[in-house]
Scaffold this active site. Structure first.
Site, PDB file in Angstrom:
ATOM      1  N   LYS A 283       0.833  -1.199   0.000  1.00  0.00           N
ATOM      2  CA  LYS A 283       0.000   0.000   0.000  1.00  0.00           C
ATOM      3  C   LYS A 283       0.874   1.257   0.000  1.00  0.00           C
ATOM      4  CE  LYS A 283      -3.829  -2.269  -0.024  1.00  0.00           C
ATOM      5  NZ  LYS A 283      -4.904  -2.103   0.942  1.00  0.00           N
ATOM      6  N   GLN A 343      -0.639 -12.329  11.152  1.00  0.00           N
ATOM      7  CA  GLN A 343      -1.090 -12.272   9.768  1.00  0.00           C
ATOM      8  C   GLN A 343       0.137 -12.182   8.875  1.00  0.00           C
ATOM      9  OE1 GLN A 343      -3.325  -8.902  10.859  1.00  0.00           O
ATOM     10  NE2 GLN A 343      -1.964  -7.424   9.863  1.00  0.00           N
ATOM     11  N   ASP A 378      -2.864  -6.995   0.722  1.00  0.00           N
ATOM     12  CA  ASP A 378      -1.498  -7.144   1.226  1.00  0.00           C
ATOM     13  C   ASP A 378      -1.417  -7.991   2.485  1.00  0.00           C
ATOM     14  OD1 ASP A 378      -2.841  -5.201   2.726  1.00  0.00           O
ATOM     15  OD2 ASP A 378      -1.021  -4.055   3.147  1.00  0.00           O
ATOM     16  N   ASP A 414      -2.465  -7.534  18.054  1.00  0.00           N
ATOM     17  CA  ASP A 414      -3.311  -6.906  17.051  1.00  0.00           C
ATOM     18  C   ASP A 414      -4.537  -7.768  16.772  1.00  0.00           C
ATOM     19  OD1 ASP A 414      -3.345  -4.668  14.971  1.00  0.00           O
ATOM     20  OD2 ASP A 414      -3.583  -6.425  13.691  1.00  0.00           O
ATOM     21  N   ASN A 415      -5.719  -7.159  16.921  1.00  0.00           N
ATOM     22  CA  ASN A 415      -6.977  -7.829  16.561  1.00  0.00           C
ATOM     23  C   ASN A 415      -7.112  -9.255  17.107  1.00  0.00           C
ATOM     24  OD1 ASN A 415      -8.143  -5.696  15.089  1.00  0.00           O
ATOM     25  ND2 ASN A 415      -6.995  -6.244  13.264  1.00  0.00           N
ATOM     26  N   GLU A 443      -5.599  -5.660  21.770  1.00  0.00           N
ATOM     27  CA  GLU A 443      -6.119  -4.541  20.982  1.00  0.00           C
ATOM     28  C   GLU A 443      -7.376  -5.036  20.293  1.00  0.00           C
ATOM     29  OE1 GLU A 443      -6.239  -2.126  17.063  1.00  0.00           O
ATOM     30  OE2 GLU A 443      -5.943  -4.263  17.335  1.00  0.00           O
ATOM     31  N   LYS A 555       1.360   4.730   9.143  1.00  0.00           N
ATOM     32  CA  LYS A 555       1.160   3.333   8.764  1.00  0.00           C
ATOM     33  C   LYS A 555       1.648   3.064   7.344  1.00  0.00           C
ATOM     34  CE  LYS A 555      -3.288   3.081   9.638  1.00  0.00           C
ATOM     35  NZ  LYS A 555      -4.635   2.448   9.769  1.00  0.00           N
ATOM     36  N   TYR A 556       1.698   4.105   6.526  1.00  0.00           N
ATOM     37  CA  TYR A 556       2.020   3.894   5.116  1.00  0.00           C
ATOM     38  C   TYR A 556       3.220   4.691   4.629  1.00  0.00           C
ATOM     39  CZ  TYR A 556      -2.774   2.271   5.564  1.00  0.00           C
ATOM     40  OH  TYR A 556      -3.902   1.628   5.990  1.00  0.00           O
TER      41      TYR A 556
END
Length: 683
Positions: A283, A343, A378, A414-415, A443, A555-556
């Protein structure tokens, strides 16, 4: 005929399977037969119920930290007027011996005792109770003596009880009890005094057979280190810690930020993912679907040719550089927390080595992550229910152990709500067997019951809805639930003011005062709190319109921050964190209490130590745009303040001393200067 429900059994160390067993139950009831009566009429007269603290009837442990005291309450009762012996039993799980503490009767069949948690790990506790025959006799004797009744017969009954106790004793204890029995059988005035002697009570208790004793089910308490309960977290992207916006900073360059973070009073520096970033479907800035050749990509797209979850992004450096960063942080009194994002990018080695760990389309290709209507090309999620789930689970656990061996024992997960509850329960317990000091922060901005279930299953801390609670009514209701209900026994809130994913409208529109308001609320309502550091300390409220997404998000892309830019609140952050370390009242959440004030835009609350040696009173203007004034109702008795004398309050934010009188006092807060008081009572 009755059919038994499915029975949950273990298959290996963590497999689950169900076996249905059937049984036939025939009940024949004769009119003259007491089919359900106990075989012993004296059995089960004692009832133990409502033992607390407990979570879901003991299915999950309550949570505490080392050196805390656990207060155990229980309702213990018996029919009639018999006296009871009631004890609290506790031990560290795995120890052979139980430690007994006599419970105190508080009235109305309520009993209380405490024990101290000296070790990190798991403790077990239970309540035991029995009819105290000698105590019952002694109470009856004392009552009759006070009423000037003849007690000759009662003394003979007591002598028989003492002789029976002597038969169960040995050595000097037996000799002493036989002597006491003889005294009670004699005909002189010393009999009554001897019968009521406390030393005789203790001697009898030591050999009481407790033949009719009952015990509650064993409950558990998970004991963590203090950082699980108290700490200030600073989140950063190490790649943005340099001076060149065209490239990623290295971990060694990022280490140069550590003295400044420590000087602001933080305890934990939390790094966004440091692993190799995938190239496929990378991204671009602001989540653009196509990246330019030099765009660094999202660090949550984990995995590339350089490795996966047990590797370091080459632009940041090497594993040795990470270990040097951890050592440098430790030298400044900081701990390092890593992001645990389970992930993979399309380039992660595991997609080639273990395709069986992922979900596949009918054509055999691996599915990417989706959250309709959003598609994340991604990222690929794991299939936790695949046929190869055992090897997957073990590999993910080994990732945690890999970093723990390198000095990282804090993980922001994360998640976690997108992975099975049972997986987390197993993984966290398995890691704790090797690293009992490991801390897992969930989170999980999701449904309330899911967040609570994750905490029950083992997560040390949890993110909360604090970010979206901005009005007085919302804050009072939410934090009353977190601190004054059963939730406080298992969910430890960590109040993040903002995250790379969430820039709330309050911060977007409220200016510098909004950041000060949310800082004070997070740092004083919660014993643990965090900020997504550079944007928060610099009061950055620039979002993509209509969203909670930062514009030009880190983040990007790489962002270079001027930490001394005009309008920063670093000094306020430092003052707040200094107060947190100095005042133990702010180290706990359970003694948070809200107080009355006559303007709904003002929030007033206090935190105290149990002995009231430390009292902190906080007043916050919840309106970042307007000055607010009102009259605060100070609960003098609750805070241990003499109602007949003035008292001093020191504001740690402005270094101002106030002298207040009585319960009702005037305050005025102007967000143009400072929208809050953090007042420390001076004795």
């Amino acid at each position: 005929m009755e059919v038994a429900p499915p029975t949950l059994v273990a298959d290996g160390p963590f497999a689950l399977s169900f076996i249905r067993r059937s049984r036939t139950v025939v009940r024949m009831r004769a009119r003259t037969t007491m089919t359900d009566a106990p075989t012993d009429a004296k059995a089960m007269r004692v009832v133990i119920e409502n033992v607390r603290p407990r979570v879901d009837d003991g299915r999950y442990p309550v949570k505490r930290t080392r050196c805390e005291m656990v207060e155990v309450l229980a309702d213990v009762l018996v029919d009639g007027q018999d006296a009871l012996g009631v004890v609290l039993r506790h031990r560290f799980a795995g120890d052979a011996e139980w430690i007994e503490t006599a419970m105190e009767a508080l009235g109305n069949d309520l009993w209380r005792a405490t024990f101290v948690l000296e070790r990190i790990g798991t403790y077990e506790y239970a309540v035991g109770a029995w009819i105290d025959r000698f105590g019952t006799w002694r109470t009856e004797l004392a009552t009759k003596v006070e009423a000037h009744r003849d007690v000759a017969s009662e003394l003979l009954e007591g002598a028989a009880l003492v002789r029976a106790a002597a038969a169960r004793a040995s050595g000097e204890a037996r000799v002493a009890l036989e002597r006491a029995a003889a005294i009670l059988s004699a005909r002189d005035d010393t009999r009554i005094e001897a019968a009521l002697d406390p030393t005789l009570v203790a001697a009898i208790a030591a050999v009481d057979p407790r033949t009719d004793a009952v015990e509650s089910p064993v409950l558990r308490v998970r004991v963590d280190r203090e950082r699980a309960r108290f700490g200030a977290w600073y989140e950063m992207f190490p790649r943005s810690a340099g001076a060149d916006p065209t490239r990623s900073a290295t971990l060694r360059e990022a280490a140069a930020r550590l003295p400044d973070i420590a000087a602001m009073g933080f305890d934990v520096v939390y790094l966004a993912p440091i692993h190799p970033i995938g190239v496929t479907h990378r991204k671009g800035p602001n989540n653009a679907p196509v990246a330019a050749p030099d765009d660094p990509g999202s660090p949550w797209a984990i995995g590339a040719a350089a490795g996966g979850h047990a590797a370091v992004e080459p632009a940041l450096g090497t594993l040795a550089d990470l270990e040097a960063f951890v050592a440098a942080a430790r030298a400044h009194g900081l701990e390092v927390a890593l992001d645990l994002a389970l992930q993979c990018s399309p380039d992660h080695p595991w997609l080639r080595e273990h395709p069986e760990w992922f979900r596949h389309r009918p054509d055999g290709t691996i599915k990417c992550a989706e959250n309709p209507p959003h598609v994340f090309e991604d990222i690929h999620f794991f299939d936790f229910e695949s046929a190869a789930w055992r090897t997957l689970w073990e590999a993910l656990r080994d990732v945690v152990l890999f970093w723990a061996r390198r000095g990282v024992c804090l993980f922001r997960v994360d998640n976690p709500h997108t992975k099975p509850f049972v997986f987390w329960e197993w993984l966290i317990a398995d890691v704790h067997r090797v690293h009992p000091d490991a801390i897992f922060l969930a989170e999980a901005f999701t449904r309330p019951k899911v967040m609570k279930q994750l905490s029950k299953r083992g997560f040390t801390q949890s993110y909360t809805y604090f970010t979206w609670r901005t009005t007085k009514a919302e804050l009072v209701e939410y934090f009353t639930e977190l601190t004054q209900t059963e939730v406080r026994e298992y969910l430890r809130p960590n109040l993040f003011t903002n995250t790379p994913d969430v820039l709330h409208e309050f911060l977007q529109t409220g200016g510098r005062a909004a950041f000060q308001i949310r800082l004070v609320l997070a740092a004083t309502l919660g014993a643990s709190y965090g900020i997504y550091g550079p944007p928060f300390e610099l009061c950055v409220g620039d979002a993509i319109p209509g969203t909670e997404e930062y514009r030009d998000s880190e983040k990007y892309q790489v962002r270079i921050w001027d930490h001394d830019a005009a309008g920063n609140i670093r000094d306020v952050v430092t003052r707040v964190n200094r107060a947190r370390h100095a005042h133990r009242a702010l180290h706990f959440d359970d003694r948070l209490r809200f107080h009355d004030v006559d303007d709904e835009r003002l929030l007033v609350y206090s935190k105290t130590t149990p002995d009231l040696s430390d009292v902190v009173l906080v007043v916050v203007d919840l309106d970042p745009h307007r000055a607010v004034e009102g009259w605060v109702e100070v609960p003098l008795a609750e805070l241990g303040i003499d109602s007949g004398a003035p008292y001093e309050l020191h504001d740690v934010l402005s270094d101002t001393l106030y002298v207040w009188n009585g319960a009702r006092n005037y305050v005025r807060l102007d967000p143009a200067t400072m929208p809050a008081h953090v007042l420390v009572l001076r004795r």
